[in-house]
Design a protein around this motif. Structure first.
Motif, PDB file in Angstrom:
ATOM      1  N   UNK A 114      29.010   8.876  -6.288  1.00  0.00           N
ATOM      2  CA  UNK A 114      30.261   9.646  -6.109  1.00  0.00           C
ATOM      3  C   UNK A 114      31.454   8.920  -6.746  1.00  0.00           C
ATOM      4  N   UNK A 115      31.615   7.630  -6.406  1.00  0.00           N
ATOM      5  CA  UNK A 115      32.751   6.876  -6.939  1.00  0.00           C
ATOM      6  C   UNK A 115      32.599   6.670  -8.452  1.00  0.00           C
ATOM      7  N   UNK A 116      31.372   6.381  -8.894  1.00  0.00           N
ATOM      8  CA  UNK A 116      31.129   6.167 -10.339  1.00  0.00           C
ATOM      9  C   UNK A 116      31.566   7.405 -11.123  1.00  0.00           C
ATOM     10  N   UNK A 117      31.203   8.572 -10.596  1.00  0.00           N
ATOM     11  CA  UNK A 117      31.548   9.813 -11.312  1.00  0.00           C
ATOM     12  C   UNK A 117      33.042  10.135 -11.205  1.00  0.00           C
ATOM     13  N   UNK A 118      33.661   9.751 -10.098  1.00  0.00           N
ATOM     14  CA  UNK A 118      35.123   9.936  -9.997  1.00  0.00           C
ATOM     15  C   UNK A 118      35.832   9.063 -11.040  1.00  0.00           C
TER      16      UNK A 118
ATOM     17  N   UNK B 155      41.285   9.090   7.294  1.00  0.00           N
ATOM     18  CA  UNK B 155      41.287   9.571   5.919  1.00  0.00           C
ATOM     19  C   UNK B 155      39.853   9.849   5.471  1.00  0.00           C
ATOM     20  N   UNK B 156      39.672  10.911   4.685  1.00  0.00           N
ATOM     21  CA  UNK B 156      38.319  11.311   4.309  1.00  0.00           C
ATOM     22  C   UNK B 156      37.849  10.555   3.063  1.00  0.00           C
ATOM     23  N   UNK B 157      36.503  10.519   2.943  1.00  0.00           N
ATOM     24  CA  UNK B 157      35.832   9.759   1.884  1.00  0.00           C
ATOM     25  C   UNK B 157      36.429   9.983   0.490  1.00  0.00           C
ATOM     26  N   UNK B 158      36.539  11.262   0.111  1.00  0.00           N
ATOM     27  CA  UNK B 158      37.027  11.591  -1.243  1.00  0.00           C
ATOM     28  C   UNK B 158      38.461  11.104  -1.448  1.00  0.00           C
ATOM     29  N   UNK B 159      39.241  11.157  -0.351  1.00  0.00           N
ATOM     30  CA  UNK B 159      40.657  10.794  -0.465  1.00  0.00           C
ATOM     31  C   UNK B 159      40.791   9.291  -0.697  1.00  0.00           C
ATOM     32  N   UNK B 160      40.109   8.479   0.148  1.00  0.00           N
ATOM     33  CA  UNK B 160      40.270   7.025  -0.064  1.00  0.00           C
ATOM     34  C   UNK B 160      39.570   6.557  -1.336  1.00  0.00           C
ATOM     35  N   UNK B 161      38.485   7.240  -1.706  1.00  0.00           N
ATOM     36  CA  UNK B 161      37.854   6.865  -2.989  1.00  0.00           C
ATOM     37  C   UNK B 161      38.809   7.168  -4.150  1.00  0.00           C
ATOM     38  N   UNK B 162      39.593   8.240  -4.010  1.00  0.00           N
ATOM     39  CA  UNK B 162      40.605   8.559  -5.025  1.00  0.00           C
ATOM     40  C   UNK B 162      41.644   7.449  -5.120  1.00  0.00           C
ATOM     41  N   UNK B 163      42.013   6.882  -3.950  1.00  0.00           N
ATOM     42  CA  UNK B 163      42.981   5.773  -3.954  1.00  0.00           C
ATOM     43  C   UNK B 163      42.381   4.535  -4.617  1.00  0.00           C
ATOM     44  N   UNK B 164      41.070   4.355  -4.406  1.00  0.00           N
ATOM     45  CA  UNK B 164      40.403   3.208  -5.042  1.00  0.00           C
ATOM     46  C   UNK B 164      40.356   3.389  -6.567  1.00  0.00           C
ATOM     47  N   UNK B 165      40.103   4.625  -7.012  1.00  0.00           N
ATOM     48  CA  UNK B 165      40.114   4.905  -8.459  1.00  0.00           C
ATOM     49  C   UNK B 165      41.500   4.574  -9.024  1.00  0.00           C
ATOM     50  N   UNK B 166      42.548   4.955  -8.273  1.00  0.00           N
ATOM     51  CA  UNK B 166      43.924   4.635  -8.715  1.00  0.00           C
ATOM     52  C   UNK B 166      44.108   3.129  -8.837  1.00  0.00           C
ATOM     53  N   UNK B 167      43.569   2.396  -7.851  1.00  0.00           N
ATOM     54  CA  UNK B 167      43.712   0.927  -7.894  1.00  0.00           C
ATOM     55  C   UNK B 167      42.966   0.347  -9.103  1.00  0.00           C
ATOM     56  N   UNK B 168      41.765   0.858  -9.368  1.00  0.00           N
ATOM     57  CA  UNK B 168      40.972   0.346 -10.506  1.00  0.00           C
ATOM     58  C   UNK B 168      41.673   0.674 -11.822  1.00  0.00           C
TER      59      UNK B 168
END
Ligand code: SAM
Length: 193
Positions: A31-35, A1-14
């Motif tokens: 990147x994650x802070x801005x997402x 899984x690519x960086x943006x995709x799993x970071x998106x899942x982490x945003x969902x979890x947060x």
């Protein structure tokens, strides 16, 4: 899984909610802070990292996106010199790919500071290298261990981050997800103050 995709899942979890104050520890270039900011512009977002160079990039990205996100320099294992980081002042703390850079003692100190910075009931969300789901995912992780050092990464690959979170005083600690990437197995964790 690519960086943006799993970071998106982490945003969902947060699951950032308007009005929440959220800290991204070891934010890198933001990147994650801005997402997280994009997912909830009404949140108060703050990133911090030990490296001034990556923070300059993070600030430039935030300015280009016209995002009201603050970035500060400080160490996760000793953030006491950052005035914005007051005890009990955050609803949520998030961290991705930081902890495998820290020694066991630094991990313990960083988790203790996360607990101190959260309000009662506040949540810590961590994504980092974890216990591989299978031997195929263990192999590429040797490359990360050669690059980032065996001592710091061994706690991760042994799946010890939840234990260290519990030792620091977090409750309801759980591994919430495993994600297979080209470099190994990422684990998501959650803990509550
Ligand atoms: C692999 S990068 C991850 C960056 C970002 N969280 C991401 O997922 O894209 C690791 C980051 O941790 C930072 N870092 C390493 N040790 C640190 C420490 N003791 N305190 C704060 N940041 C640290 C590095 O400067 C780097 O920006």
């Amino acid at each position: 899984m690519r960086d943006r995709v799993w970071k998106g899942l982490l945003v969902e979890q947060v699951s950032p909610t308007p009005g929440e104050r959220i800290l991204d520890v070891g934010c890198g270039t933001g990147t994650l802070t801005l997402m997280l900011h994009r997912a909830c512009p009404e949140c108060d977002l703050l990133g911090f990292d030990a490296d001034a160079n990556v923070l300059a990039i993070a600030r430039a990205k935030a300015a280009a996106a016209n995002a009201r996100v603050e970035f500060w320099q400080g160490r996760a294992d000793d953030p006491t010199n950052v005035p914005m980081l007051r005890s009990g002042s955050f609803d949520k703390i998030v961290s991705s790919l930081l902890f495998h850079h820290l020694s066991t003692e630094q991990k313990r100190r960083a988790f203790s500071h996360c607990l101190r910075l959260l309000r009662p009931g506040g949540e810590l969300h961590v994504a980092d290298w974890g216990r591989p789901a299978n031997a195929l995912l263990r192999l590429p992780f040797y490359l990360i261990q050669v690059l980032d050092g065996f001592p710091n990464t061994t706690d991760n690959v042994r799946g010890l981050l939840p234990e260290l979170m519990r030792d620091a005083g977090f409750c309801h600690v759980a591994e919430t997800r495993r994600v297979a990437t080209a470099l190994g197995s990422l684990s998501f964790y959650r803990g509550v103050k």
